[in-house]
Design an enzyme around this catalytic site. Sequence first.
Site, PDB file in Angstrom:
ATOM      1  CD  GLU A 174      -2.950   0.661   2.170  1.00 36.37           C
ATOM      2  OE1 GLU A 174      -3.283  -0.062   3.131  1.00 36.37           O
ATOM      3  OE2 GLU A 174      -4.156   1.414   2.905  1.00 36.37           O
ATOM      4  N   GLY A 216      -8.929   5.076   6.777  1.00 40.02           N
ATOM      5  CA  GLY A 216      -9.859   5.157   7.786  1.00 40.02           C
ATOM      6  C   GLY A 216      -9.205   3.801   8.928  1.00 40.02           C
ATOM      7  CB  ALA A 217      -8.574   1.180   9.240  1.00 44.58           C
ATOM      8  CB  SER A 218      -3.893   1.703   7.814  1.00 43.72           C
ATOM      9  OG  SER A 218      -3.896   1.682   6.953  1.00 43.72           O
ATOM     10  CB  THR A 219      -1.574   6.278   8.979  1.00 41.06           C
ATOM     11  OG1 THR A 219      -0.925   7.562   7.947  1.00 41.06           O
ATOM     12  CG2 THR A 219      -0.626   5.971   9.948  1.00 41.06           C
ATOM     13  CD  GLN A 220      -0.545   3.269   4.614  1.00 44.69           C
ATOM     14  OE1 GLN A 220      -1.043   1.821   5.513  1.00 44.69           O
ATOM     15  NE2 GLN A 220      -1.428   3.898   3.506  1.00 44.69           N
TER      16      GLN A 220
END
Length: 410
Positions: A174, A216-220
Amino acid sequence: MEDRKESELKNFCSRNILIILGFSSIVAVIALIAVGLTQNKPLPENVKYGIVLDAGSSHTSLYIYKWPAEKENDTGVVHQITECKLKGPGISRYAQKLSEIDIYLTPCMVRATQVVPQSQHQETPVYLGATAGMRLLRIENERLANTVLIAVARSLSKYHFDFQGARIITGQEEGAYGWITINYLLGKFSQKLNWLNLKPNEGSALETYGALDLGGASTQITFVPQNKKIESPSNALHFRLYGRDYSVYTHSFLCYGKDQALRQKLAKDIQGTNGILRDPCFHPGYETVMNVSDLYSSPCTKKFERTLPFDQFQIQGTGNYQQCRQSILQLFNTSSCPYSHCSFNGVFLPPLHGDFGAFSAYYYVMEFLNFTSEETPSQEEMTDTMEKFCSQPWEEASCPVWSPMQGPNP
Ligand SMILES: *[C@@H]1O[C@H](CO)[C@@H](O)[C@H](O)[C@H]1NC(C)=O
Ligand SMILES: *[C@@H]1O[C@H](CO)[C@@H](O)[C@H](O)[C@H]1NC(C)=O
Ligand SMILES: *[C@@H]1O[C@H](CO)[C@@H](O)[C@H](O)[C@H]1NC(C)=O
Ligand SMILES: *[C@@H]1O[C@H](CO)[C@@H](O)[C@H](O)[C@H]1NC(C)=O
């Protein structure tokens, strides 16, 4: 410790961060891969199509891409021609209602059958890539996550396209897709491929942009560090694109997307209350009731889980930006670092390098605050706007497009 964090934050914020319009990070890249896959086949038509479903934690979008079949000097130029947003939440929410998945996917798939010329259907690839919403479901219940993917695959294979699979992509993938996509859009791989005409500085074509993606659930976070040494192997990506080698640092923080971070914050803050939480992160006058079991149903809140003397709790907004910020900062543990340098929670982070592009929820929030139309605002301007906005009474601030509880919460 706090001081260091503050100064690092300032350092980060003073960097050139370009807020890029909302786009799906996984899609363009998958379409690029499709260019690679199809290039060797004999080509009856001179335009090819690809369909990608980006299954995020809070919603799914279908994108249709188009590119010339004869790649110009071996470089695929891909254009997005259609976006179709599926009505309903992210696919992980269909775990308990598998029979509805087909109905959920139908309108956008039917649209795809209309957009792609019928003669091309059989050779048009369809992919579905799911991100952190499904990663969380897989942690909770792997069997259920697989059942959802199987139901999705069954539904997508009904169409006369070339179905290539539905799977959960990794956090590294991702991060990599987001980085490749923004650099592709900014023309960093080849000047000619500048889709958006965002005008990268002439002569700086080799300097890539870092990518900041807030879901919404993760950040990169993904960028090319100056010093090539990446101390933790899981954060290192190496690839060759358009004839050049890249060593890229990436990390995906599961549970730090905006919806799951909010859940963490609530789970942390209801400890020690009597079931009424006066919360600075909601507007004054905002009130809502939540079930403790719903809050605790996410793997992201496990570490804050306690036996509480109530099943439901009430949130009462107090609307204070600075207090909210302090509360959120407690979710970032900087007490230990097994590497030379960390971001938080003991995750390796090399020294930041170069300019960054921020997208997804970073864009939605900045757009909402009217910061995307003009020059990049200063941090003071942004803080000032947020302080004012957060202290507005809920009555005044509420409008149909914005609700702090939007997202996967019931
Ligand atoms: C492709 O290569 C040819 C020959 O090297 C060149 O004349 C042409 O300008 C190139 N096309 C593009 C779009 O770069
Ligand atoms: C809380 O749970 C109950 C029973 O499971 C349900 O009926 C109710 O709608 C839930 N309330 C909220 C605010 O989600
Ligand atoms: C922060 O991390 C350290 C080391 O992993 C741990 O011992 C500590 O309890 C954590 N602090 C908080 C507030 O979670
Ligand atoms: C953004 O601009 C619009 C139109 O000018 C205005 O109605 C809205 O209140 C602004 N939003 C914020 C958060 O300032």
